[in-house]
Design a protein around this motif. Structure first.
Motif, PDB file in Angstrom:
ATOM      1  N   ARG A 193       0.828  -1.194   0.000  1.00 26.97           N
ATOM      2  CA  ARG A 193       0.000   0.000   0.000  1.00 26.97           C
ATOM      3  C   ARG A 193       0.869   1.253   0.000  1.00 26.97           C
ATOM      4  O   ARG A 193       0.615   2.215  -0.722  1.00 26.97           O
ATOM      5  N   SER A 194       1.940   1.251   0.808  1.00 30.23           N
ATOM      6  CA  SER A 194       2.830   2.404   0.876  1.00 30.23           C
ATOM      7  C   SER A 194       3.507   2.650  -0.467  1.00 30.23           C
ATOM      8  O   SER A 194       3.648   3.786  -0.907  1.00 30.23           O
ATOM      9  N   ALA A 195       3.923   1.586  -1.145  1.00 27.07           N
ATOM     10  CA  ALA A 195       4.568   1.733  -2.449  1.00 27.07           C
ATOM     11  C   ALA A 195       3.608   2.321  -3.469  1.00 27.07           C
ATOM     12  O   ALA A 195       3.970   3.208  -4.256  1.00 27.07           O
ATOM     13  N   ALA A 196       2.358   1.854  -3.448  1.00 25.83           N
ATOM     14  CA  ALA A 196       1.355   2.372  -4.383  1.00 25.83           C
ATOM     15  C   ALA A 196       1.066   3.838  -4.100  1.00 25.83           C
ATOM     16  O   ALA A 196       0.887   4.640  -5.024  1.00 25.83           O
ATOM     17  N   GLN A 197       1.011   4.212  -2.835  1.00 25.27           N
ATOM     18  CA  GLN A 197       0.761   5.605  -2.473  1.00 25.27           C
ATOM     19  C   GLN A 197       1.876   6.514  -2.969  1.00 25.27           C
ATOM     20  O   GLN A 197       1.634   7.625  -3.443  1.00 25.27           O
ATOM     21  N   ASN A 198       3.106   6.044  -2.873  1.00 21.40           N
ATOM     22  CA  ASN A 198       4.251   6.876  -3.241  1.00 21.40           C
ATOM     23  C   ASN A 198       4.339   7.127  -4.741  1.00 21.40           C
ATOM     24  O   ASN A 198       4.930   8.118  -5.173  1.00 21.40           O
ATOM     25  N   ILE A 199       3.756   6.238  -5.554  1.00 23.96           N
ATOM     26  CA  ILE A 199       3.794   6.410  -7.000  1.00 23.96           C
ATOM     27  C   ILE A 199       2.848   7.520  -7.439  1.00 23.96           C
ATOM     28  O   ILE A 199       3.149   8.285  -8.350  1.00 23.96           O
ATOM     29  N   HIS A 200       1.721   7.622  -6.796  1.00 24.93           N
ATOM     30  CA  HIS A 200       0.671   8.576  -7.166  1.00 24.93           C
ATOM     31  C   HIS A 200       0.970   9.956  -6.594  1.00 24.93           C
ATOM     32  O   HIS A 200       1.571  10.081  -5.525  1.00 24.93           O
ATOM     33  N   TYR A 201       0.531  11.012  -7.293  1.00 28.05           N
ATOM     34  CA  TYR A 201       0.794  12.375  -6.808  1.00 28.05           C
ATOM     35  C   TYR A 201       0.238  12.614  -5.409  1.00 28.05           C
ATOM     36  O   TYR A 201       0.753  13.425  -4.645  1.00 28.05           O
ATOM     37  N   ASP A 206       1.706  10.937   2.959  1.00 27.62           N
ATOM     38  CA  ASP A 206       2.947  10.881   3.741  1.00 27.62           C
ATOM     39  C   ASP A 206       2.998  12.007   4.766  1.00 27.62           C
ATOM     40  O   ASP A 206       3.439  11.820   5.905  1.00 27.62           O
ATOM     41  N   LEU A 207       2.565  13.199   4.357  1.00 24.49           N
ATOM     42  CA  LEU A 207       2.535  14.334   5.269  1.00 24.49           C
ATOM     43  C   LEU A 207       1.563  14.070   6.412  1.00 24.49           C
ATOM     44  O   LEU A 207       1.879  14.327   7.587  1.00 24.49           O
ATOM     45  N   MET A 208       0.398  13.560   6.090  1.00 31.82           N
ATOM     46  CA  MET A 208      -0.594  13.233   7.111  1.00 31.82           C
ATOM     47  C   MET A 208      -0.027  12.222   8.109  1.00 31.82           C
ATOM     48  O   MET A 208      -0.152  12.385   9.327  1.00 31.82           O
ATOM     49  N   ARG A 209       0.625  11.189   7.588  1.00 34.92           N
ATOM     50  CA  ARG A 209       1.188  10.151   8.449  1.00 34.92           C
ATOM     51  C   ARG A 209       2.301  10.719   9.346  1.00 34.92           C
ATOM     52  O   ARG A 209       2.377  10.408  10.545  1.00 34.92           O
ATOM     53  N   ALA A 231      -5.735   6.617  -6.664  1.00 33.22           N
ATOM     54  CA  ALA A 231      -5.751   6.135  -8.044  1.00 33.22           C
ATOM     55  C   ALA A 231      -6.428   7.163  -8.928  1.00 33.22           C
ATOM     56  O   ALA A 231      -7.262   7.949  -8.478  1.00 33.22           O
ATOM     57  N   GLY A 232      -6.065   7.155 -10.194  1.00 33.33           N
ATOM     58  CA  GLY A 232      -6.720   8.038 -11.150  1.00 33.33           C
ATOM     59  C   GLY A 232      -5.919   9.299 -11.422  1.00 33.33           C
ATOM     60  O   GLY A 232      -4.986   9.645 -10.694  1.00 33.33           O
ATOM     61  N   ALA A 233      -6.303   9.977 -12.500  1.00 29.50           N
ATOM     62  CA  ALA A 233      -5.603  11.193 -12.922  1.00 29.50           C
ATOM     63  C   ALA A 233      -6.630  12.194 -13.441  1.00 29.50           C
ATOM     64  O   ALA A 233      -6.824  12.343 -14.648  1.00 29.50           O
TER      65      ALA A 233
END
Length: 320
Positions: free
Chosen positions: A8-16, A22-25, A281-283
């Motif tokens: 999940r962390s890896a997927a989050q880091n790919i997306h804008y 990351d800031l929230m965490r 997800a999404g753009a």
């Protein structure tokens, strides 16, 4: 960290949107916990930065929860009118600013009126709106009518000009005539008028920069509610860049957001925990249907967003 959380962390880091999560965490896990003016309490960090590419209609809409971008757009267009009364917003069903005058009304009158009833009365009764709906010289007033005083004829006396400085109009003119300038700034922090505002400006300073044919913007936000405020602030700033770029025959470049006191409210714990489990997800892409004569002539129907498919709504109380 489990394999699922690593994935999940890896997927989050790919997306804008990953940098927002990351800031929230980081704030929730490592922020300084203290009480604030609202009495709710926060965890906060000082100094944060997010960067978003706005080329080809890109916009930093969060996808891990729904951001009501039309509501945020109506608010932004209201800023550009210089209006300081919530009546026009309430008439459009926009209640972003209602809590502040409602709180004042309840305190000063003792009437336990509901938010809905208060808003309806603001719309229906012009005199009531004039008495209770004004916010003081907030954002838009400073943007398009920054007060200017001039000598009144007698020594030591000054009078206010009927029309102040329109910073937004000056911004457009300056970008057209001198794109390489370093003074393309719209400022909301008028020290002399802070005490008259329902809420001093949080997203206070916008600085624009042209490189080649690309228009970028740095937004400095002195105080940032990451859960409720920041999603709207990112949209508003990106919208500002797209509108100014169109008016100046430039292409949107990058939005750089910088936060001062960047915080999470303690009563948002459940929402934060849920949102951090989600994978963005999404753009989404913004389209502006027409180019009006000036930046002050856009209408809500001029804007559309395609490809925006947010996950389920997450709600949280606002701290007044």
């Amino acid at each position: 960290m489990t394999m699922a959380s690593e994935s999940r962390s890896a997927a989050q880091n790919i997306h804008y949107e990953g940098q927002y999560l990351d800031l929230m965490r980081r704030i929730w896990e490592h922020g300084d916990e203290r009480m604030d003016r609202t009495g709710v309490g926060t965890r906060a960090v000082l100094g944060a930065q997010l960067r978003f590419d706005l080329a080809d209609g890109r916009v930093p809409l969060l996808t891990t929860k729904r951001v009501f971008w039309k509501t945020a757009t109506r608010e932004f267009l209201w800023f550009l009118t210089g209006d300081t009364n919530i009546r026009a917003l309430c008439a459009q069903g926009v209640e972003i600013w209602t809590d502040w005058p409602l709180d004042r009304y309840r305190r000063e009158t003792g009437e336990a009126i509901s938010r809905e009833a208060f808003s309806q009365r603001i719309v229906a009764d012009e005199a009531f709106a004039a008495r209770w709906g004004d916010l003081g010289p907030v954002y838009g007033k400073q943007w398009v009518d920054w007060p200017v005083y001039e000598p009144a004829g007698e020594e030591g006396l000054f009078r206010r000009r009927p029309q102040g400085i329109n910073q937004v109009a000056q911004l457009i003119a300056g970008l057209r005539s001198n794109p390489g300038g370093r003074r393309h700034i719209v400022e909301g922090w008028n020290v002399a008028e802070l005490d008259a505002m329902a809420l001093p400006p949080c997203h206070k300073t916008y600085q624009f920069h042209v490189a080649g044919n690309r228009l970028s913007c740095v937004l400095y936000q002195r105080s940032c509610d990451v859960v409720l405020g920041l999603p709207f602030n990112l949209w508003g700033a990106a919208l500002f860049v797209h509108m100014v770029a169109q008016q100046c025959d430039l292409e949107p470049g990058e939005l750089v957001w910088m936060g001062g006191d960047t915080h999470l409210y303690l009563n948002h714990a459940d929402l934060i925990a849920e949102q951090l489990t989600r994978v963005p997800a999404g753009a989404p892409r913004l389209t502006i249907a027409r180019r009006p004569e000036t930046i002050f002539d856009y209408r809500i129907e001029d804007f559309s967003v395609e490809g925006y498919h947010p996950q389920g709504h997450l709600s949280a109380p606002v701290a007044v």
